[in-house]
Design a protein around this motif. Structure first.
Motif, PDB file in Angstrom:
ATOM      1  N   UNK A  40      45.790  41.467 -46.832  1.00 60.11           N
ATOM      2  CA  UNK A  40      46.205  42.138 -45.598  1.00 60.11           C
ATOM      3  C   UNK A  40      46.160  41.174 -44.410  1.00 60.11           C
ATOM      4  N   UNK A  79      48.007  46.358 -54.068  1.00 62.20           N
ATOM      5  CA  UNK A  79      46.917  47.253 -54.426  1.00 62.20           C
ATOM      6  C   UNK A  79      45.534  46.647 -54.224  1.00 62.20           C
ATOM      7  N   UNK A  80      45.426  45.326 -54.283  1.00 62.83           N
ATOM      8  CA  UNK A  80      44.080  44.753 -54.211  1.00 62.83           C
ATOM      9  C   UNK A  80      43.594  44.650 -52.777  1.00 62.83           C
ATOM     10  N   UNK A  81      44.475  44.702 -51.849  1.00 66.11           N
ATOM     11  CA  UNK A  81      44.206  44.708 -50.414  1.00 66.11           C
ATOM     12  C   UNK A  81      43.613  43.399 -49.898  1.00 66.11           C
ATOM     13  N   UNK A 110      45.407  52.127 -48.944  1.00 70.76           N
ATOM     14  CA  UNK A 110      46.867  52.200 -48.942  1.00 70.76           C
ATOM     15  C   UNK A 110      47.356  53.466 -48.245  1.00 70.76           C
ATOM     16  N   UNK A 116      43.955  53.586 -57.214  1.00 70.01           N
ATOM     17  CA  UNK A 116      44.839  52.422 -57.123  1.00 70.01           C
ATOM     18  C   UNK A 116      44.248  51.281 -56.303  1.00 70.01           C
ATOM     19  N   UNK A 117      43.741  51.604 -55.104  1.00 70.74           N
ATOM     20  CA  UNK A 117      43.243  50.524 -54.251  1.00 70.74           C
ATOM     21  C   UNK A 117      41.728  50.592 -54.122  1.00 70.74           C
ATOM     22  N   UNK A 118      41.130  49.417 -54.043  1.00 77.13           N
ATOM     23  CA  UNK A 118      39.678  49.316 -54.070  1.00 77.13           C
ATOM     24  C   UNK A 118      38.980  50.004 -52.894  1.00 77.13           C
ATOM     25  N   UNK A 125      41.519  49.347 -44.943  1.00 77.98           N
ATOM     26  CA  UNK A 125      42.043  48.726 -46.152  1.00 77.98           C
ATOM     27  C   UNK A 125      42.818  49.634 -47.082  1.00 77.98           C
TER      28      UNK A 125
END
Lengths: 388, 562, 557
Positions: free
Chosen positions: A56, A51-53, B521, B475-477, B519
């Protein structure tokens, strides 16, 4: 079952051939190969969230960047994980952390959090050249309803610092199965909350402090007054020891302010040991990764204040002729103790004495009590509260 | 736990799927409701609370009237309707697209969508939300329940859906499928070239074969009827007019992939379409056509993101609708971790035609890509509605069916908010998966919104950004912060203010948009910047200040607001 | 424990009996939760509904004290259905025939009548246990704190041996140790029958070895165990040395004990806080907490780990090992020890199982791949890596001994006068006598005072409502506490935690000890509850817990 290294599959990582054990994630392969991939939401005890990416990477043949924490290594894969090898990764990390900082005070945070709490985001942002894109106002509620009204004495949540990696809620679910806290709300108003915003004391929370331990930014912080007043973490001595409560034997670090108590030192918090870097060879995996060797319960994490409690016995006491206990010197007390035990022995025989040792004390101390009982006073009447 | 029965942990997991429904019964997110729901379902109280706070319909239970603020509704007076509601003393709020762009402005009353509500309708309530009725001629009552239909039409040629014909008694597709057997059905789907009509256009047969071949059991079939993409309302109309195709399509799919349990996920605002589906299910079931199959209807509780297939699965499992990482894909790891075939309503509704007429018959209907397509069209056209045409018609052709332009064409979105904006010069481009991708847009849900030259594209982009910000799961930044950052930047640009660091508001939007694409999801974050980037690309004149900051940029600049 | 904590997560079947693991061993419970999350089957046998019963596939809610019936009935199923591991029994065990004969009389149907557990559940659990390879048994004081505690353990061991669930990963028989160093105290020889390392005091060769080592003559007679010491206090036993235990709070039937303690002539107490026992002390020696000294603790899985000094003791107090050296010297002994490392060496070098371990080796030992430190004994030499699980390849004593046991009722069961069955135990937030935890503001807020759980039915009969102050009485005494009306307990049963000095549960408990270990019957005695007439304590609320956060069975009905 350990396979021979030359039979293991390999990936190409930043141009190097790396062998791996089937089941390893790209992140695991990279981190033991010395390739640094930043992570914010990863913990080996938790299911990968991706989730924090931050983590990657580029995988040849894949249109999208993939989260290395959640992507298993596959034989023959070509992976690019370092900014030096990929302008795309470079731009990704720089822009991602820049975006994070628009919602995060970075280093400019006022008091209210424990000093010196770790902030992996600020470190990563610096490392990858994040820029100032301006700041957005914080729209999120603080947990536990209102910070100032939650009377729980240990844990506080500061939404200003929170990056919603959800490690705290996932730890609470996946490791503790306690589920006292949850992600609440949606979108940019998402926050961490208790049901109906109640005090943690009035939830299923067991005060294990795991949320504090896993938080990468200090948003989940300690509330103990001592922890707040303490020197920055770098000035603390960390002493690795074994918990003194139940029979599990958890290891943790006592964080000591060495100057306090006139140089006698004071424990200001307990932290979990930082894992040692993984060995560079491929690791076979059990059915599930990430042990609980570093987890704590509430007693272990927060229950150390008794050591500094004013009720501690500090002076030897001897019962006087008046029937009361009176302060004495150590020499007087030891002499009185020896004489008293010898007296009973002389009057009633060796087996009229009983030695009650303690399963709370060390092996050495138990050894000495039985030696005292057997070798000095001649009786096998020695036992301890293990039976209790 | 003898063979065939569920273990306690499986039962608990299934029970958790009831959390959203139970929350609705408990009055949504009100103090104490999470505890009641936890007691009823065995889930934790915190989870129940987290779920309640995620879904719009649960999180703000006190709001009984919700005015659609989708682009088409705002072009047709949604703002005035909302003002009128507030003037009437009603506790109303603006709300994400209600999938009624052809009946704009739409209002959600409780769980029921009303078409073409006017400020006068609001005024007539006298402050009692329950008194709100739409004076639209579309409103009718069927068997005592409110009911309404949109306009539909089609090209002059063979039809797959034939919406104007209405529900049919014909069940011959079921028999045809039984005759073909699983291999025959799979072959027909493959030969048809049917692509997923939800937006991604993924070849359907690959999913069918994958699920059919998975050793893990059981298998599930899930219908994605969470139609929420602004500008899109075709699935609503399919369920209203051809529920028979939906139910029969699901039955054929389930039998082909070895599933007995079918979950229909309808957005919670589709109370009226739900009644149609239920009636058809009852009818076909009574006639014995659905033997051996178990249909479960699950109502969404208000979250655009649940149209994303993995978010939808999470919602079905009773959780916050946050998309999962892919891979693994639902065909392998779907509902409760089991192989799952999940399709959009339109995709499923095409199945009976394919089974009856053969794959080739379907394939040949398209121009470049297979089949006919249901296009929703709204905005500045004469007769907004749902039109069936060969896949790949141009905007001009479609608008001709839909009553022609009502002004001078300036811009259009070919596939909902997610497809961004295209300029009038693209009016003859075939609207199919490939040709739209070629210009950085997409067919998506084929929800076409037409804008005339009175519309400011900076304003339009802002509205779409606001929608994505509201609907990001958080959920994702990249998505959570990115949607907000872009909306904030355009707000500032319109207001003439600067970033907190003194820079011009749009300085970093390209980098932020890049990060969202790379970036995020899921698809929401990946396309959420498109309305802004496409508007800036095609309509620079609507962004007058979008130039490098001049020397006048100084700290003393006033914090001007409108 | 025959096996290691880390193996729990890989078990496929967990049989937890007499252990409220989430509260008493929270971190071991995490491993169990993990196993269940990964698909393991958990069966919990406990008279109370506890946290683990929520995630268990089956909860065998037995009547307190009927464990032998349950376990023999499980053995009955395994034997009669041919689910035993014949090869293992032949190669590695003895005594099987007698057990097989005995358990024939323990049919699941009859067991249902005694234990209250449906016969089908007993059958299911027995089959599932016997037919799962990685099947571990985990127990603690719910098994041992009975007058027939040893029988309970034998009955469990019979199950392990007849199914061959021993000597491999994630199986075995695993008592979870209640305190940080229960294992270490026993290892160190603080027991009336063993020198360090379980070398018997009545073994000539062993005694000769220690006589030579210590240069004194040693007693060949085994000593009294703790339960016997307490019963003989004031009579045969006239002098006590007590280190780090509040016997007056922790021992059963304390009012009788207090009366006897008055007749003890001399008592030395070595402690860190004033406690109840101090009232009887003639000399009090101020000692140190765990963070104030060096040493070793041994955990439940035989893992020796270092304890390190982080801070100084309060001025005036001394480390316990130092005090013991000083007291030996004052008593005329001349010991050579200077440091805990010295002491450890003498302890370890003469006990074969520990001979490979030293402070230096433990300090040099890093973390292993799972983050664990220290060494698990047996570890006979400095190159030995330690032992994760016991009995690999062969049973340590040569042949695993199956012991036929018959059910004996608990010593004191409810009757007309005392109509309820009282069990005692521990909670998550406090620790034993709570001298430490009740001095922590946080732990104490979460659970501020004494309470007694009783079933709504029993509460209604006595017109008691949740939160009422009540008096709990047994033949030995009475105390006051707050009533917690809860379906966690079965009808007819009540439960108390033993942590609270103002309401000492051990005023109530029965001091009848197990014939072999002397462990007292803390888990079963007859009691009655009435509304308190003149309650003087504080009223307190129950803060949030797993059992109050919306679980159906506890919702107001």
């Amino acid at each position: 079952m350990i396979q021979r290294t030359d039979q293991l599959p390999t990936i190409e990582l930043d141009g190097r051939q790396i062998t791996f054990h089937p089941g390893e994630s790209l992140l695991e392969v990279a981190s033991r190969s010395g390739v640094q991939i930043p992570t914010l939401c990863h913990d080996p005890r938790l299911d990968p969230a991706g989730a924090c990416r931050s983590c990657l990477v580029e995988v040849e043949g894949q249109r999208r960047l993939l989260p290395s924490c959640a992507t298993p290594a596959v034989d023959g894969q070509k992976v690019t994980a370092s900014p030096e090898h990929s302008p795309r990764i470079e731009r990704h990390r720089k822009s991602l952390f820049s975006l994070y900082l628009t919602e995060h005070p970075g280093e400019d945070h006022p008091d209210g959090v424990e000093r010196g709490a770790p902030n992996k985001l600020v470190r990563a942002a610096k490392a990858f050249g994040a820029e100032d894109w301006g700041k957005l106002e914080n729209l999120r509620d603080d947990l536990l309803g209102d910070r100032s009204h939650d009377e729980n004495p240990y844990i506080q949540f500061d939404s200003d610092l929170c990056i919603l990696c959800a490690k705290c809620t996932r730890y609470c679910d996946e490791v503790e199965s306690v589920s006292a806290i949850t992600l609440a709300g949606r979108g940019s108003e998402t926050t961490i909350a208790t049901p109906d915003g109640r005090s943690l004391l009035d939830t299923t929370c067991e005060m294990c402090g795991g949320c504090v331990a896993v938080c990468p930014t200090g948003a989940m912080g300690e509330k103990k007054p001592k922890t707040h007043k303490m020197p920055v973490e770098a000035e603390l001595e960390k002493v690795r020891t074994t918990c003194n409560y139940c029979g599990v034997g958890c290891q943790f670090d006592l964080n000591v302010d060495p100057a306090a108590r006139e140089g006698g030192g004071e424990i200001v918090k307990v932290t979990s040991p930082t894992p040692a870097p993984p060995p560079p060879t491929p690791q076979p995996r059990g059915r599930t990764g990430g042990s609980t060797a570093r987890t704590r319960c509430g007693k272990g994490r927060f229950g150390y204040d008794f050591l500094h409690h004013e009720d501690r016995l500090k002076t030897p006491l001897v019962r006087g002729a008046d029937g009361e206990l009176h302060p004495a010197t150590w020499d007087e007390a030891l002499a009185a103790a020896a004489a008293g035990l010898r007296g009973v022995q002389e009057r009633h025989g060796k087996d009229a004495l009983a030695f009650v040792s303690s399963s709370r004390c060390t092996v050495e101390e138990n050894f000495l009590v039985q030696k005292l009982s057997r070798a000095v006073f001649g009786t096998n009447n020695v036992h301890q509260c293990a039976a209790t | 736990m003898n063979d065939g029965t569920k273990s306690r942990s499986e039962e608990r997991t299934r029970k958790r799927g009831e959390v959203p429904d139970q929350l609705e019964l408990a009055g949504g997110m009100v103090p104490g409701s999470a505890a009641i729901v936890a007691a009823a379902t065995g889930d934790s109280e915190a989870h129940a609370y987290g779920v309640a706070s995620f879904y719009s319909l649960l999180a703000r239970p006190e709001k009984k009237l919700r005015v659609c603020t989708g682009l088409s509704c705002r072009l047709r007076g949604a703002d005035e309707v909302l003002s009128a509601a507030r003037e009437a003393g009603l506790d109303a709020e603006g709300y994400s697209c209600l999938a009624a762009c052809d009946a704009a402005p739409a209002v959600l009353k409780g769980r029921e969508t009303l078409p073409e509500v006017t400020p006068e309708d609001m005024a007539r309530t006298g402050g009692d939300w329950q008194q709100l009725v739409s004076s639209s001629p579309r409103m009718q009552t069927v068997e005592g329940a409110p009911n309404w239909f949109g306009d539909v039409g089609s090209y002059d040629g063979p039809l797959v859906f034939d919406l104007p014909a209405g529900e049919s008694e014909d069940t011959s597709a079921l028999a045809a499928a039984a005759e073909l057997g699983t291999p025959g059905v799979l072959d027909a789907i493959e030969a048809s070239g049917l692509q997923g009509r939800g937006g991604a256009g993924f070849p359907a047969h690959i999913k069918w074969r994958a699920v059919a071949g998975m050793p893990a059991a059981p298998h599930f079939v899930v219908l994605n009827a969470d139609e929420s993409e602004p500008g899109t309302f075709k699935d609503r109309e399919v369920m209203m007019r051809r529920p028979d195709l939906v139910v029969i399509g699901l039955a054929i799919a389930a039998r082909a992939v070895g599933a007995t349990e079918i979950y229909l996920y309808l957005r919670g605002e589709f109370t009226i379409p739900r009644r149609r589906i239920e009636a058809t299910l009852a009818r076909l079931s009574a006639a014995g056509h659905l033997d051996g199959l178990d249909f479960h209807i699950h109502e969404g509780q208000g979250a655009y993101i649940c149209g994303e297939e993995t978010a939808l699965l999470e919602a079905l499992e009773g959780k916050r609708g946050m998309p999962r990482l892919k891979p693994p894909f639902p065909v392998e790891h779907g509902l409760w971790g089991k192989p799952t075939l999940i399709h959009n309503v339109e995709t499923i509704a095409a199945v009976p035609f394919i089974v009856l007429n053969g794959g080739a018959a379907f394939r040949d209907l398209g121009r470049g890509e297979p089949g006919t397509k249901l296009y929703s069209i709204s905005g500045h056209v004469g007769r907004p509605g749902v039109y069936e045409t060969p896949l790949g018609v141009s905007l001009d052709e479609l608008v001709e069916l839909a009553g022609g332009y009502t002004g001078t064409l300036k811009a259009f979105s070919p596939g909902g908010a997610s497809s961004g904006f295209l300029p009038a010069s693209e009016r003859t481009r075939p609207m199919d998966y490939k040709h739209l991708a070629d210009v950085g847009s997409m067919l998506g849900s084929s929800g076409v919104v037409v804008l005339d030259d009175t519309v400011d594209l900076r304003w339009s982009a802002l509205e779409q950004l606001r929608f994505f910000e509201d609907e990001s799961c958080g959920q994702c930044a990249p998505c959570r912060i990115g949607t907000r950052y872009l909306r904030d930047a355009v707000d500032r640009d319109i207001a003439g203010t600067r970033l907190s660091n003194g820079e011009a508001p749009l300085t970093h939007v390209d980098d932020a948009a890049w990060q969202m694409v790379e970036g995020s999801i899921c698809g929401l974050g990946q396309i959420a910047a498109l309305p802004l980037t496409s508007a800036r690309q095609h309509f620079p004149a609507d962004f007058p200040s979008d130039t490098p900051p001049k020397d006048s940029a100084s700290p003393s600049e006033p914090e001007a607001t409108k | 424990m025959t096996n290691s904590i880390r193996e729990i997560r890989d078990a496929d079947f967990l049989f937890v009996i007499g252990s409220n693991t989430t509260e008493a061993h929270p971190v071991i419970a995490m491993e169990m939760k993990r196993a269940v999350r990964d698909g393991a089957t958990l069966v919990v046998a406990d008279p109370r509904r506890i946290w683990l019963t929520e995630i268990a596939e089956k909860h065998l809610q037995l009547n307190p004290g009927t464990d032998v019936w349950l376990l023999n009935a499980m053995a009955h199923v395994i034997v009669t259905e041919g689910l035993v591991d014949k090869a293992f029994i032949e190669t590695h065990t003895e005594g099987y025939e007698a057990v097989a004969e005995t358990v024939k009389r323990y049919s699941p149907e009859e067991a249902e009548r005694v234990t209250g557990i449906p016969a089908e559940d007993i059958r299911w659990a027995a089959r599932k246990y016997a037919t799962t390879k990685k099947a571990g048994i985990y127990y603690t004081l719910g098994i041992t704190e009975h007058s027939h505690g040893t029988d309970n353990v034998y009955a469990l061991a019979n199950l392990v041996l007849m199914t061959g669930h021993l000597g491999g990963e994630s199986m075995g028989l695993n008592p979870l140790r209640g305190q940080n160093n229960v294992q270490g105290a026993n290892d160190a020889g603080a027991t009336p029958i063993y020198y360090p390392g379980y070398q018997r005091v009545d073994d000539e060769k062993v005694r000769a070895k220690y006589e030579a080592l210590w240069g004194v003559e040693l007693s060949p007679e085994p000593g009294w165990n703790l339960n016997e010491m307490m019963k003989k206090a004031g009579d045969e036993i006239r002098g006590f040395f007590v280190m780090g235990e509040d016997i007056i709070l922790s021992e059963p039937n304390v009012l009788a004990l207090e009366e006897r303690m008055n007749r003890v002539e001399f008592l030395v107490l070595q402690e860190i806080f004033p406690n109840e026992t101090m009232r009887f002390a003639d000399v009090v020696l101020p000692a140190s907490g765990f963070a104030e000294k060096e040493g070793v603790f041994v955990n439940s899985e035989r893992r020796m780990q270092r304890v390190r000094k982080a801070i100084d003791p309060p001025k005036g107090a001394r480390a316990d090992w130092q005090i013991l050296l000083d007291l030996a010297a004052a008593s005329g002994a001349s010991w050579h020890h200077r440091t805990p490392a010295d002491i450890f060496d003498e302890f370890a070098q003469h006990a074969p199982n520990f001979a490979g371990i030293s402070h230096a080796r433990l300090d040099a030992q890093g973390e292993d791949e799972d983050g664990y430190t220290g060494l698990q004994w047996p570890c006979p030499d400095p190159d030995h890596p330690g032992t994760r699980y016991l009995h690999e390849g062969r049973v340590l004593r040569g042949k695993g001994l199956l012991t036929a046991v018959e059910y004996r009722p608990s010593d004191e069961l409810p009757d007309e006068e005392y109509g309820l069955l009282l069990s005692t135990g521990r909670t998550l937030y406090h620790y034993n006598a709570a001298t430490q935890t009740r001095r922590d503001p946080g732990l104490d807020t979460k659970q501020p005072g004494a309470f007694v759980q009783l079933h709504p039915r029993d509460a209604k009969k006595r017109s008691i409502r949740d939160g009422d102050p009540v008096t709990i009485t047994t033949r030995r005494g009475s105390i006051d506490a707050i009533a917690h009306v809860s379906r966690q307990v079965k009808p007819g049963c009540i439960w108390m935690a033993l942590h609270f000095a103002e309401a000492r549960a051990n005023v109530l408990t029965n001091d009848k000890g197990d014939a072999v270990t002397g462990t007292a019957e803390y888990k079963v005695c007859a009691a009655e509850v009435t509304k308190a007439s003149d309650y003087t304590g504080e009223l307190h609320e129950f803060r949030g817990s797993h059992y109050q956060a919306g679980h159906a069975e506890d919702a107001p009905s």
